[in-house]
Design a protein around this motif. Structure first.
Motif: not given
Ligand SMILES: [Zn+2]
Ligand SMILES: [Zn+2]
Length: 375
Positions: A131-133, A135, A213-215, A217, A233
């Motif tokens: 899981e990461t973020e 940009t 910023k978008i999470n 998974k 998104e």
């Protein structure tokens, strides 16, 4: 320019054809080859050819020049009018077919563009998920004016020139009669709206560029080239239209020790000559832990052993793949004199064994050591 077809031939009319015949021929062929209608690969080329022929033959001056001199380089001759096709197909299509040529209502909502983002992840991150973020730069509706482009408290007004249709009709009187040509309204640039006081945040565009910023998974078991779709998104829609989607394209870094084939993992493990000949129990690194593997006596180099369920979790469905272990028997180097003597006795020969360095096999040892450390 060299192999230009004769304009009369292009329009399939005789040299002395009347203006009316030329016009009829053009209508027929333009309809046949219009790229909105005809999806053949050469339709656009044919259409341009037909248009160019018609541009010349429908103009009395150009036609008589053509009849006398034939094709002339458009850069010197007719001011390039025939070859220039910058106006697009829409106008011509509308002129003949009554404006039904797929024009969009300028007030209709429009979906935002899709975006694509390439993400490179580690081998084990692909196996176990992450899981990461991230940009990403994307265009969004302006918060200040809610996408209208007008200063808060004001509203865009309907363009009075085109009454909101975004189109202008240009009536031309030609030798063949009145022709109605529709163009984007020059007052409102085809939007159908006039913004008197522009929003100061977006300067009237209704949209702003943002670093968002978008999470993300990443599911366990993804592989090289996998695409993850994040619905909505992408870029913001226009006039209330939905946002586009964001596609994450996965790239996976290779691993030193493990190799992957779908859900299965492959690795190569070194065995000493003695281990292979006499049998042994050795430790093998897997993706999660160390496991013991029994090597039977008399194992040949290149033999595969299967560690069931030690592979990659299946992306869809249950269970996981296996780990396949290939053993490679490594010829000993740097033996002591005593070892050499024992080996000579074993082999039953008196000649000394060559001391060859096996760099390839040394590197297997190194890779496995790293895998044990969890790299
Ligand atoms: Zn207008
Ligand atoms: Zn704004």
């Amino acid at each position: 320019m060299a192999d230009k077809r004769d304009y009369y031939e292009v329009l399939e009319v005789a040299k002395g054809a009347s203006d009316d015949d030329i016009k009829k021929a053009y209508r027929k062929l333009a309809r046949q080859y219009h790229p909105d209608v005809n999806k053949a690969a050469d339709a656009e080329t044919k259409f341009k050819e037909v248009k160019e022929a018609y541009d010349v033959l429908s103009d009395a001056g150009k036609r008589s020049q053509y009849d006398q001199y034939g094709h002339i380089d458009p850069n010197q001759g007719f001011g390039g009018g025939g070859a220039d096709f910058g106006g697009g197909f829409g106008d011509i299509f509308d002129m003949f077919f009554g404006g039904g040529g797929g024009r969009r209502d300028p007030n209709a909502p429009q979906r935002g563009n899709d975006l694509q983002y390439t993400m490179t992840i580690e081998f084990k991150e692909a196996v176990f998920g992450k899981e990461t973020e991230i940009t990403i730069p994307r265009t969004e509706n302006c918060d200040t004016c809610s996408g209208s482009g007008a200063k808060p408290g004001t509203k865009p007004e309907t363009c009075s020139t085109c009454r909101g249709t975004g189109q202008q009709e240009v009536v031309q009187n030609t030798p063949f009669g009145r022709m109605v040509n529709r163009r984007a309204c020059s007052t409102c640039s085809g939007t159908g709206k006039i913004i008197k006081e522009k929003c100061t945040t977006c300067h009237g565009a209704g949209k702003v560029k943002k670093q968002r910023k978008i999470n993300v998974k990443i599911p366990a078991g993804v592989d090289e080239g996998a695409q993850i779709r994040l619905s909505g998104e992408g870029e913001g829609g226009t006039r209330g239209g939905p946002s586009g989607d964001l596609y994450i394209v996965i790239r996976v870094k290779p691993h030193d020790f493990f190799e992957r084939d779908n859900d299965d993992i492959y690795c190569e493990v070194p065995l000493t000559f003695a281990q292979a000949a006499l049998g042994d129990e050795i430790e093998i690194p897997t993706l999660t832990e160390k496991v013991k593997l029994k090597i039977p006596a008399g194992t040949q180099t290149g033999t595969y052993f299967r560690l069931k369920g030690k592979g990659v979790p299946r992306l869809r469905g249950y269970g996981q793949g296996d780990q396949h272990v290939k053993v490679t028997v490594v010829t000993p180097t740097n033996m002591s004199d005593e070892q050499k003597e024992l080996l000579r006795q074993f082999a039953g020969v008196g000649a000394p064994a060559g001391e060859v360095q096996h760099e390839h096999h040394e590197s297997i040892f190194e890779k496995m050591k790293k895998a044990f450390r969890g790299d």
